[in-house]
Scaffold this active site. Structure first.
Site, mmCIF file in Angstrom:
data_model
loop_
_atom_site.group_PDB
_atom_site.id
_atom_site.type_symbol
_atom_site.label_atom_id
_atom_site.label_comp_id
_atom_site.label_asym_id
_atom_site.label_seq_id
_atom_site.Cartn_x
_atom_site.Cartn_y
_atom_site.Cartn_z
ATOM 1 N N HIS A 123 0.848 -1.181 0.000
ATOM 2 C CA HIS A 123 0.000 0.000 0.000
ATOM 3 C C HIS A 123 0.890 1.239 0.000
ATOM 4 C CE1 HIS A 123 -3.879 -1.895 0.474
ATOM 5 N NE2 HIS A 123 -3.555 -2.496 1.613
ATOM 6 N N CYS A 165 -0.310 2.581 -4.304
ATOM 7 C CA CYS A 165 -1.054 3.817 -4.550
ATOM 8 C C CYS A 165 -0.179 5.012 -4.196
ATOM 9 C CB CYS A 165 -2.329 3.858 -3.709
ATOM 10 S SG CYS A 165 -3.626 2.729 -4.272
#
Length: 280
Positions: A123, A165
């Site tokens: 992430h 991301c």
């Protein structure tokens, strides 16, 4: 500021020297093609590192990254195809262990190796990646490998691939009209410590990066497909440009939320490479 020497483009600037402008040690016109291509025929291709974070501590409130193990395994296959034999695979590392691993990798002797490749699957947000316990800056992973800390990597390519991301913006996409398609002499150099890095991000700053739970992330899927087909033939930035094309043109989100469906993604390359790189 007066003077004919060098200054900076910072707002406050640096007072220019009073001497003559710095003359380059080399002239472009005097260099042959070999000066612009990394030596990739050492005894060992180099070290490759794959960090796969797909399960996080509860206090981070991060969801599991289902499908990331597919990316990990595909990357291992693609890197083996282009000659990497020393491939370090680590899963679900804390921030300290991620940094310690980079320091360990930086301490290795690369004198008989071509390059270093590091992939981090996790992430992220615009300025950070996530270890399993907390956020970590990109700089904390790259800085141990700079030339002032990793002497045997000076002048050798250090390649990073980040699948994460970089924000929460969504790319709506736009329709593209069809007419848009179409040696041997030893020398010594004093080079910038930031030189010879390439950072390949799965998306541009501020945007989501997409992952399919069964097939893996769009970016790594495309990267591995391109590498397995053309990784021994084309120059590395050319390969990444093809990856950009594949992700930007061929993938489109299909999510359970309507607001997240039919979205696009564009990878991003930041290159400080000083030569062409071929895995031939």
């Amino acid at each position: 500021m007066s003077g004919s020497g060098d200054t900076t483009d910072a707002r406050s600037g640096v007072r220019a020297g009073s001497g003559l402008p710095t003359s380059s040690a080399e002239r472009y016109v005097d260099l042959d093609d070999s000066a612009f291509e990394y030596k990739m025929n050492h005894k060992n291709r180099g070290v490759a590192v794959i960090i796969n974070n797909d399960s996080f501590y509860p206090e981070t409130q991060m969801s599991d990254r289902t499908g990331s193990s597919v990316d990990r395994d595909k990357l291992h296959t693609a890197l083996s195809f282009v000659g990497f034999k020393d491939i370090i695979v680590e899963n679900n590392l804390t921030a300290k262990k991620m940094v310690d691993l980079m320091k360990q990798v930086a301490s290795m002797d690369y004198s008989q190796m071509d390059c270093l490749f590091v992939a981090v699957l996790s992430h992220g947000d615009e300025n950070h990646l996530f270890a399993v316990d907390r956020a970590i800056s990109y700089e904390m992973l790259t800085s141990p490998l700079k030339s002032d800390r990793a002497a045997s990597l000076i002048g050798k390519p250090k390649l990073f691939l980040f699948q994460a991301c970089r924000g929460e913006k969504l790319d709506e996409g736009k329709l593209l009209r069809s007419d848009a398609f179409p040696g041997g002499e030893s020398k010594q150099y004093f080079i910038a410590k930031e030189s010879d890095f390439l950072l390949a991000y799965s998306t541009v700053p501020g945007y989501y990066s997409w992952r399919n739970c069964a097939n893996g992330s769009w970016f790594v899927q495309a990267f591995c497909e391109v590498m397995l087909r053309d990784g021994r033939r084309l120059e590395f930035v050319q390969l990444l440009t093809r990856v950009n094309r594949m992700v930007s043109y061929t993938f489109q989100s299909n999510a359970s939320q309507f607001s997240m469906t039919n979205k696009k993604q564009s990878p991003c390359i930041t290159s400080m490479l000083t030569k062409s790189l071929y895995f031939a």
